[in-house]
Design a protein around this motif. Structure first.
Motif: not given
Length: 282
Positions: A167-173, A185-204
């Motif tokens: 998982h990749a998680v980023l905080q958003v307003a 989709p760009q985070i999902e297939r980013h080259a730094r995640f060799p098995r792809r990744v789930n992208a989470g957008f979190l508002q606290v």
């Protein structure tokens, strides 16, 4: 090789907060699923339609009650799905495969333990999160609370961790206006995640409450993602903005989470609903 039983494939359509599944009993039905067949089952126009296909099989591990396998709508097999685990536990009870309240499932991401609660909710012990970059896997020189990630000409700050799956998680307003459809989709297939990744957008919202949208690997944005909720919650605890228990509101509904800290498992609680049962003829 015969893939489906001669009488047809018996299944249940289920969902956890709108994250929907085709759930199949592979204990009493002998079958093999190919990626093409999974794609056909998941197709919302020509098949049953779902985010994931879940298959329960007998486990070779003595400590596990069942092997729990998860196939994304694109046909890929993945390690973990929290909403699916709750539905699989409900399926086991409703199909008479076990009358135990607490179960142990063997997954590609390790052993997990769902528990059917008296109020109809299902709690899942989701396992211990991993933060070491090679184990996620994620390309980074050392472990950190977050990392710079170059996406579409801008630098994002993301937490990277695994809770069975990456998982990749980023905080958003404001999660309503987060660019999930473009950045996801760009985070999902980013080259730094060799098995792809789930992208989470979190508002606290406060120390015990937040809002979340998730772009799932191999599926796209879903109404809810259980492992994604766990990852976002754990990231927020490590950032110091959440306490040890919190509620996350996803487009499909609300999940409750708890984590005692490093080296301990995350607990996820939410509903699991059977929509209908059927037999697919071929």
């Amino acid at each position: 090789m015969r893939v489906l039983p001669a009488a047809g494939l018996r299944f249940a359509k289920m969902h956890g907060l709108g994250n929907d599944f085709v759930v199949i009993d592979g204990v009493r039905q002998a079958l093999t699923l190919t990626p093409t067949q999974v794609q056909a089952l998941a197709d919302r126009h020509f098949g049953i339609g779902c985010d994931q296909v879940l298959l329960l099989e007998a486990s070779a591990r003595p400590q596990a009650d069942f092997t729990y396998r998860i196939f994304n709508a694109d046909g890929s097999e993945v390690e973990h799905c929290g909403n699916g685990a709750r539905c699989a536990a409900r399926f086991v009870r409703e199909q008479g495969l076990s009358d135990r309240d607490t179960l142990c499932f063997d997954t590609l991401g390790g052993l997990i333990r769902p528990r059917l609660l008296p109020d109809g909710q299902v709690e899942v012990q989701m396992g211990v999160p991993t933060f070491t970059p090679p184990d996620i896997p994620f390309e980074a020189p050392a472990e950190a609370l977050d990392y710079p990630l170059e996406v579409a000409g801008e630098t994002l700050r993301v937490a990277a961790l695994a809770i069975g799956n990456p998982h990749a998680v980023l905080q958003v307003a404001d999660v309503d206006h987060a660019p999930v459809a473009t950045l996801g989709p760009q985070i999902e297939r980013h080259a730094r995640f060799p098995r792809r990744v789930n992208a989470g957008f979190l508002q606290v919202l406060d120390r015990g409450e937040g809002r979340l949208r998730v772009y799932e690997r191999g599926v796209g944005e879903t109404l809810a993602c259980g492992s994604g909720a766990c990852a976002a919650f754990v990231a927020a605890v490590r950032w110091g903005v959440f306490d040890a228990a919190a509620r996350l509101h996803l487009p499909g509904g609300t999940l409750e989470l708890a984590w005692a800290g490093a080296g301990t498992p995350v607990y996820l609680t939410g509903p699991a609903v059977t929509v209908f049962e059927g037999t697919l003829s071929v």
